[in-house]
Design an enzyme around this catalytic site. Structure first.
Site, PDB file in Angstrom:
ATOM      1  N   GLU A 103      -2.213  -8.997  -1.585  1.00 21.93           N
ATOM      2  CA  GLU A 103      -3.679  -9.042  -1.428  1.00 21.93           C
ATOM      3  C   GLU A 103      -4.370  -8.795  -2.764  1.00 21.93           C
ATOM      4  OE1 GLU A 103      -4.710  -7.720   3.070  1.00 21.93           O
ATOM      5  OE2 GLU A 103      -3.482  -6.292   1.956  1.00 21.93           O
ATOM      6  N   ALA A 160       0.838  -1.194   0.000  1.00 23.94           N
ATOM      7  CA  ALA A 160       0.000   0.000   0.000  1.00 23.94           C
ATOM      8  C   ALA A 160       0.875   1.247   0.000  1.00 23.94           C
ATOM      9  CB  ALA A 160      -0.923  -0.004   1.214  1.00 23.94           C
ATOM     10  N   GLU A 189       2.679  -6.430   7.186  1.00 29.09           N
ATOM     11  CA  GLU A 189       2.029  -5.351   7.927  1.00 29.09           C
ATOM     12  C   GLU A 189       2.289  -5.406   9.427  1.00 29.09           C
ATOM     13  OE1 GLU A 189      -0.329  -5.795   4.126  1.00 29.09           O
ATOM     14  OE2 GLU A 189       0.651  -7.124   5.568  1.00 29.09           O
TER      15      GLU A 189
END
Length: 691
Positions: free
Chosen positions: A107, A65, A127
């Site tokens: 993901e 991300a 993460e």
């Protein structure tokens, strides 16, 4: 054709190829998400297209991300919307992976119907290292494709796996030829079309979950096995709960549960602290005042003087990086002992399966022992790791001055001593720098790089680059007693020693620090390191509790005891002997014993550390508050989820820190007199992050 500024769309036969290119790592920014969504829409509307290939240019697949978007208003489409579009596409979607598919990148790949990767690619959900859990379905989809046990390990560790391992566990469907990903992925896509393969949705898979149903011990055993590693951290437990939900809830409910726990972690102080350290480590690599184009000197061969614990660990650090090392000691016995310990360390690593037997021989093969400093004459870098006494170090450097080649870097591993005074023993003080490794040097990440007043810019730049080469976090600090880490440690030491004289026991002080999140307490650490480190028997005068314990032969774990007693397995118990020494010394000093609570211990130790850090900033010994945090998190065990002493102080609020310091000063001593920097920052409404 262009989809947007970062995405292109082209059709090869019956396959639409959507290519993303957003340097440096194709992070899933709003533009990248829009590019994926736009490319998919074009593929679905194109009647000639029967499958879509999602691929990236540059060095990697989506590496995660866009962390800079955290805390900002969402920009459409959000990641989960893009995933739903891919997952529900009416034509097969194939993710082609190279480099790394990490976090949101993996993901995304998990919502494709098929995955192909080159063998060098790595997949992972890291993460947890930022105090978070995978927030885009990772905790729900990964267990469905690799099983509960593997998902627990992969997500709570955050460690990536190779494409080959991913293929074996079912995460990747095909392996491409290295360097030929696009062509092999197109071949695979056409095979999917020709064989009329189904639109496989990971979310609908239940076979791997069925293997774990009715086996609740999987989670209990996992928690128990990792209790020590996860101690204090919130993210691992949240991850485990999410993976448990894959067995207890329908997919959409599990997804909602994951989103709830993700938001809780993202809003919490632990994730803020871990994200702070993540960025702080990268910021530490930036050197103020030194041009970016400063030349980096070649380090082809290294010399290390001193074959003891520290010198041996330093030599291993270079051998691990493939850099030839000459290890020198004045004694044949000490040299032989040092080389034997190094080989033993490597062989122990090989026995644990973390290294191949041939790697042991390879690393020992680039490590040469010598009892002659003259053998260092061709080294590009020479590091002394001898006894921590100024006269000994200056003697070594004076000899080196006549041996080392003119362009060699001369480094000292001193923990406390003045770099400039050491450099004064040479005719080339500009070539002298401090490289303060932490024990065990081949394992610890921190490398304090100490600049003297004369140290050349290219030597500083080369040392910072060297830290990366060795896999360490380099932090540039100024030349002052103890530099940054040990100067703050000295402030902690002063309070810890005063507390035990006033009535707290060593175990009480250690419990407070352990409960705060340190891996061990202050006196446990002292006993582990050895109370005799830096102690001189000839000059010892019973002037401190530590000196008295050393004079009694109590040097810590390696002897019968130190502040604690130890059995043959080095298990510790409170020591009546040490306690009597403490009480007798306190009585001799006229210090009355009293009850001391945990809150007082915590405040006196932590606020003393913060105050010393502020003084280091004010003096320019530390360039940034975040550098101090990096030093203490990577080198001294300050819990990462508390972000370092300066971050922790900002979290308390500097006005509250100033008030607490004044209160401690009034009640105990001027040791707590607030740093002028704290007073200035409070008056300006700023925090350490602004300093």
């Amino acid at each position: 054709m262009k989809v947007n500024d970062v995405a292109t769309y082209e059709v090869e036969g019956a396959v639409a190829v959507v290519t993303l290119n957003s340097p440096p790592v194709n992070a899933l920014s709003a533009a990248v998400r829009q590019g994926i969504a736009g490319g998919l829409k074009m593929a679905l509307e194109d009647d000639a297209v029967r499958a879509m290939l999602l691929i990236c240019e540059g060095r990697t697949f989506f590496a995660g991300a866009d962390i800079t978007e955290f805390g900002k208003p969402p920009v459409e489409p959000v990641l989960r919307d893009v995933q739903l579009m891919l997952e529900n596409a009416t034509k097969p979607v194939i993710a082609a992976i190279h480099g790394t598919a990490l976090g949101g990148g993996l993901e995304i790949a998990l919502t494709a119907h098929y995955r192909i990767a080159v063998p060098s690619a790595k997949c992972g959900l890291p993460e947890v290292n930022l105090g978070l859990l995978p927030g885009a379905g990772g905790t729900q989809r990964l267990p469905r494709i690799v099983g509960i046990a593997k998902a627990l390990d992969l997500i709570t560790s955050g460690k990536p796996v190779s494409a080959k391992a991913a293929k074996k566990m079912g995460l990747v469907d095909e392996l491409a030829t290295e360097g030929n990903l696009r062509a092999d992925a197109l071949t695979f896509a056409n095979r999917v079309i020709d064989e009329n393969r189904p639109l496989l949705k990971v979310r609908d898979r239940t076979d791997k979950l069925s293997e774990a149903r009715g086996k609740p011990d999987i989670f209990a055993d996992f928690r128990k096995a990792h209790a020590r590693k996860f101690r204090g951290y919130k993210a691992p437990e949240s991850i485990i709960r999410c993976i448990e939900a894959t067995l207890e809830k329908p997919f959409d409910e599990g997804l909602a549960f994951e989103a709830t726990l993700f938001r809780e972690l993202q809003a919490g102080s632990q994730s803020a602290a871990q994200r702070h350290i993540f960025f702080a480590e990268r910021q530490a690599a930036k050197i103020d005042g030194i041009p970016a184009d400063t030349p980096i000197l070649p380090i082809r061969k290294v010399g290390v003087i001193g074959a003891g614990t520290m010198g041996g660990g330093i030599a291993m650090s270079f051998a691990n990086a493939g850099i030839p090392v000459t290890l020198v000691d004045s004694s044949e016995d000490a040299l032989f002992r040092g080389l034997r310990v190094i080989r033993g360390n490597y062989e122990a690593t090989a026995r644990k399966g973390r290294m191949k037997a041939e790697d042991v021989d390879a690393r020992m093969g680039i490590l040469t022992g010598s009892v002659s400093m003259e053998d260092l004459s061709d080294c590009d870098l020479i590091i002394e790791a001898v006894f921590e006494l100024m006269e000994i170090k200056k003697e070594v450097f004076a000899k080196l001055d006549g041996i080392a080649k003119p362009d060699a870097i001369l480094a000292t591993n001193t923990s406390y001593l003045d770099i400039d005074e050491i450099g004064s023993a040479t005719s080339r003080p500009a070539s002298v720098i401090g490289l303060h490794f932490f024990s065990p040097a081949h394992i610890m990440k921190l490398l304090e790089i100490v600049r003297g007043k004369n140290t050349r810019a290219d030597i500083i730049a080369t040392s910072m680059k060297l830290a990366k080469t060795l896999g360490k976090v380099g932090v540039l600090v100024g030349n002052a007693y103890g530099f940054v880490g040990n100067r703050i440690l000295a402030a902690r030491d002063a309070q810890a020693n005063r507390l035990i004289l006033e009535g707290a026991t060593p175990e009480a002080v250690d419990k407070v620090l352990y409960d705060f999140g340190f891996p061990m307490g202050h006196f446990q650490m002292r006993d582990l390191a050895g109370l005799d480190v830096g102690w001189n028997r000839e000059k010892s005068s019973s002037s401190t509790v530590r000196e008295i314990l050393n004079e009694m032969g109590r040097h810590g774990q390696k002897t019968v005891g130190g502040f604690y007693d130890y059995d043959e397995n080095r298990n510790r118990t409170p020591s009546p002997v040490a306690q009597k020494v403490i009480e007798d010394f306190a009585a001799k000093q006229g210090i009355a014993h009293r009850e001391i609570g945990e809150a007082e211990i915590r405040d006196r130790i932590l606020y003393a550390m913060v105050n010393e850090g502020a003084k280091l900033l004010d003096e320019g010994i530390a360039s940034r508050a975040s550098d101090i945090d990096v030093v203490w998190v990577t080198g001294y065990g300050w819990p990462q989820y508390e972000g370092g002493p300066m971050f922790w102080a900002d979290l308390q609020g500097l006005p509250q820190v100033l008030e607490k310091l004044k209160s401690l000063q009034d009640e105990y001593s001027d040791a707590f007199a607030p740093s002028p920097l704290i007073e200035r920052l409070v008056s300006e409404g700023k925090g350490f992050r602004d300093a």
